[in-house]
Design a protein around this motif. Sequence first.
Motif, PDB file in Angstrom:
ATOM      1  N   HIS A  37       0.833  -1.217   0.000  1.00  0.00           N
ATOM      2  CA  HIS A  37       0.000   0.000   0.000  1.00  0.00           C
ATOM      3  C   HIS A  37       0.866   1.264   0.000  1.00  0.00           C
ATOM      4  N   ASN A  38       2.108   1.112  -0.479  1.00  0.00           N
ATOM      5  CA  ASN A  38       2.939   2.297  -0.767  1.00  0.00           C
ATOM      6  C   ASN A  38       2.576   2.905  -2.116  1.00  0.00           C
ATOM      7  N   ALA A  39       1.854   2.138  -2.929  1.00  0.00           N
ATOM      8  CA  ALA A  39       1.445   2.635  -4.252  1.00  0.00           C
ATOM      9  C   ALA A  39       0.235   3.551  -4.095  1.00  0.00           C
ATOM     10  N   GLY A  40       0.001   4.373  -5.087  1.00  0.00           N
ATOM     11  CA  GLY A  40      -1.191   5.216  -5.061  1.00  0.00           C
ATOM     12  C   GLY A  40      -1.727   5.353  -6.465  1.00  0.00           C
ATOM     13  N   HIS A  41      -2.855   4.725  -6.731  1.00  0.00           N
ATOM     14  CA  HIS A  41      -3.451   4.809  -8.060  1.00  0.00           C
ATOM     15  C   HIS A  41      -4.790   5.525  -7.965  1.00  0.00           C
ATOM     16  N   THR A  42      -4.932   6.581  -8.745  1.00  0.00           N
ATOM     17  CA  THR A  42      -6.196   7.306  -8.751  1.00  0.00           C
ATOM     18  C   THR A  42      -6.931   6.986 -10.042  1.00  0.00           C
ATOM     19  N   LEU A  43      -8.160   6.557  -9.916  1.00  0.00           N
ATOM     20  CA  LEU A  43      -8.968   6.255 -11.104  1.00  0.00           C
ATOM     21  C   LEU A  43     -10.169   7.192 -11.127  1.00  0.00           C
ATOM     22  N   VAL A  44     -10.460   7.713 -12.290  1.00  0.00           N
ATOM     23  CA  VAL A  44     -11.656   8.547 -12.432  1.00  0.00           C
ATOM     24  C   VAL A  44     -12.593   7.820 -13.386  1.00  0.00           C
ATOM     25  N   ILE A  45     -13.716   7.339 -12.853  1.00  0.00           N
ATOM     26  CA  ILE A  45     -14.651   6.599 -13.703  1.00  0.00           C
ATOM     27  C   ILE A  45     -16.010   7.281 -13.641  1.00  0.00           C
ATOM     28  N   ASP A  46     -16.468   7.732 -14.788  1.00  0.00           N
ATOM     29  CA  ASP A  46     -17.721   8.492 -14.883  1.00  0.00           C
ATOM     30  C   ASP A  46     -17.766   9.612 -13.845  1.00  0.00           C
ATOM     31  N   GLY A  47     -16.677  10.307 -13.721  1.00  0.00           N
ATOM     32  CA  GLY A  47     -16.625  11.465 -12.822  1.00  0.00           C
ATOM     33  C   GLY A  47     -16.369  11.113 -11.364  1.00  0.00           C
ATOM     34  N   GLU A  48     -16.462   9.832 -11.011  1.00  0.00           N
ATOM     35  CA  GLU A  48     -16.209   9.452  -9.617  1.00  0.00           C
ATOM     36  C   GLU A  48     -14.735   9.075  -9.426  1.00  0.00           C
ATOM     37  N   VAL A  49     -14.147   9.582  -8.327  1.00  0.00           N
ATOM     38  CA  VAL A  49     -12.724   9.338  -8.078  1.00  0.00           C
ATOM     39  C   VAL A  49     -12.555   8.156  -7.127  1.00  0.00           C
ATOM     40  N   PHE A  50     -11.756   7.191  -7.524  1.00  0.00           N
ATOM     41  CA  PHE A  50     -11.434   6.044  -6.672  1.00  0.00           C
ATOM     42  C   PHE A  50      -9.934   6.074  -6.384  1.00  0.00           C
ATOM     43  N   LYS A  51      -9.582   5.957  -5.100  1.00  0.00           N
ATOM     44  CA  LYS A  51      -8.165   5.952  -4.750  1.00  0.00           C
ATOM     45  C   LYS A  51      -7.791   4.566  -4.243  1.00  0.00           C
ATOM     46  N   LEU A  52      -6.835   3.954  -4.926  1.00  0.00           N
ATOM     47  CA  LEU A  52      -6.416   2.602  -4.561  1.00  0.00           C
ATOM     48  C   LEU A  52      -4.941   2.601  -4.175  1.00  0.00           C
ATOM     49  N   SER A  53      -4.612   1.826  -3.155  1.00  0.00           N
ATOM     50  CA  SER A  53      -3.203   1.686  -2.794  1.00  0.00           C
ATOM     51  C   SER A  53      -2.753   0.245  -2.894  1.00  0.00           C
ATOM     52  N   LEU A  54      -3.632  -0.650  -2.499  1.00  0.00           N
ATOM     53  CA  LEU A  54      -3.265  -2.057  -2.394  1.00  0.00           C
ATOM     54  C   LEU A  54      -4.033  -2.923  -3.376  1.00  0.00           C
ATOM     55  N   LEU A  55      -5.290  -2.629  -3.550  1.00  0.00           N
ATOM     56  CA  LEU A  55      -6.124  -3.489  -4.389  1.00  0.00           C
ATOM     57  C   LEU A  55      -5.852  -3.226  -5.869  1.00  0.00           C
ATOM     58  N   PRO A  56      -5.920  -4.262  -6.685  1.00  0.00           N
ATOM     59  CA  PRO A  56      -5.735  -4.071  -8.133  1.00  0.00           C
ATOM     60  C   PRO A  56      -6.826  -3.153  -8.691  1.00  0.00           C
ATOM     61  N   SER A  57      -6.474  -2.402  -9.734  1.00  0.00           N
ATOM     62  CA  SER A  57      -7.416  -1.423 -10.278  1.00  0.00           C
ATOM     63  C   SER A  57      -8.688  -2.067 -10.821  1.00  0.00           C
ATOM     64  N   GLY A  58      -8.612  -3.344 -11.193  1.00  0.00           N
ATOM     65  CA  GLY A  58      -9.775  -4.026 -11.748  1.00  0.00           C
ATOM     66  C   GLY A  58     -10.932  -4.125 -10.760  1.00  0.00           C
ATOM     67  N   ILE A  59     -10.632  -3.921  -9.490  1.00  0.00           N
ATOM     68  CA  ILE A  59     -11.640  -4.105  -8.443  1.00  0.00           C
ATOM     69  C   ILE A  59     -12.848  -3.179  -8.638  1.00  0.00           C
TER      70      ILE A  59
END
Length: 430
Positions: A37-59
């Motif tokens: 969980h040292n990683a930080g991935h930000t996903l923007v899907i249909d305007g909603e922001v999801f912040k992931l550190s540990l879980l794969p982005s596919g979640i």
Amino acid sequence: MANVVVVGAQWGDEGKGKIVDWLSERADVIARFQGGHNAGHTLVIDGEVFKLSLLPSGIVRGGKLSVIGNGVVLDPWHLQKEIAGLRGQGVTITPETLMIAENTPLILPIHGELDRAREEQTSVAKIGTTGRGIGPAYEDKVGRRSVRVADLADDATLELRVDRALVHHDALRRGLGLEPVDRERLLADLRAIAPSVLEYAAPVWKVLNEKRRAGKRILFEGAQGALLDIDFGTYPFVTSSNVIAGQAATGTGIGPGSIDFVLGIVKAYTTRVGEGPFPAELNDADGQRLGERGHEFGTVTGRKRRCGWFDAVLVRQTCATSGVNGISFTKLDVLDGFETLKICVAYELDGKRLDYLPTAADQQARCTPIYEEMPGWSESTEGARSWADLPAEAIKYVRRVEELIECPVALLSTSPEREDTILVTDPFAD
Ligand code: IMP
């Protein structure tokens, strides 16, 4: 069917989140294979922001299997928090959509304490870590004293594992002036968290091999960047895992021959967080401008990222060590409006020209960048969806980068929006 590995080809923060999300829509399985969980991935899907550190982005996408491989170090309390946060945003997470390798080592609270205690010492030890216990957890893995996911299922084994770890940790803690570990409390905490991890535990190596044989598409999602690799990065200012593409195989349990395409994510300039060498770093108005235009602040720690011109020497090197087949070039728009752009094409070391970063720290420190200058462009490239939308100078810049790094552009990303992508080569194509 193709299986694709995505790796960062610089010091992390290359904009992997968007590309991984873009690719994960077309994959059946998305697997993390290193880091934590040292990683930080930000996903923007249909305007909603999801912040992931540990879980794969596919979640965050329905109908996919997300996998945490054995190459990851897993903080179970963080896992619980990240799952709860995503569920609060309406994401469905079940043992059918998330699997965690049984042989994954755990990050315990003592790892975070040790990480931070070392970083706080005003000695030579400072790395500028994320303070999340990543390094100490990997040390315990290699030192054969980890508590692993499967150990949570049997109380006698759990006690044995904890005792084995504490012999080492209590000695270390004495040296650092920390209290000995409260064994009973640690065991109670582990017993309490166990069900929420075991729910997802699975023989991931077996599941992935079955999926592969069934022709499913697997996306291996790298975290950090190749210059933070424990072997090939700017040691000791690195993370504690192998970050390069080969780790996708050992970090999940598939054979190296199952990897069909390695996609390197490369930012149009260079950044790094934390300490360590950075030959093309800019401590001037240009560096400031790159940081501001690129919003270069760490997702996990909020730290300001150091910025510099594109370093083709480093990326040529990381494309080689990861066997990159094509790159995804990101954040080109941050360069809009610069009158002149510079690319580091070689280093000068003791009066000699060098086409790679030497390993010896003193030599790295003495390397000065040799720049090639290119004219910039005044038009905006933000949101371009075809080559025709790009100014001629921007195309020349991209083509020169391809030449210098000896690797073609497969994707060009021109804004955080997923549609703002120019596809040259489809990594998943048969
Ligand atoms: P650690 O991974 O927390 O041990 O930190 C080691 C080094 O890797 C530090 O320089 C961190 O800033 C860097 N690092 C770790 N994770 C990331 C990431 O996801 N992006 C960029 N840098 C990272």
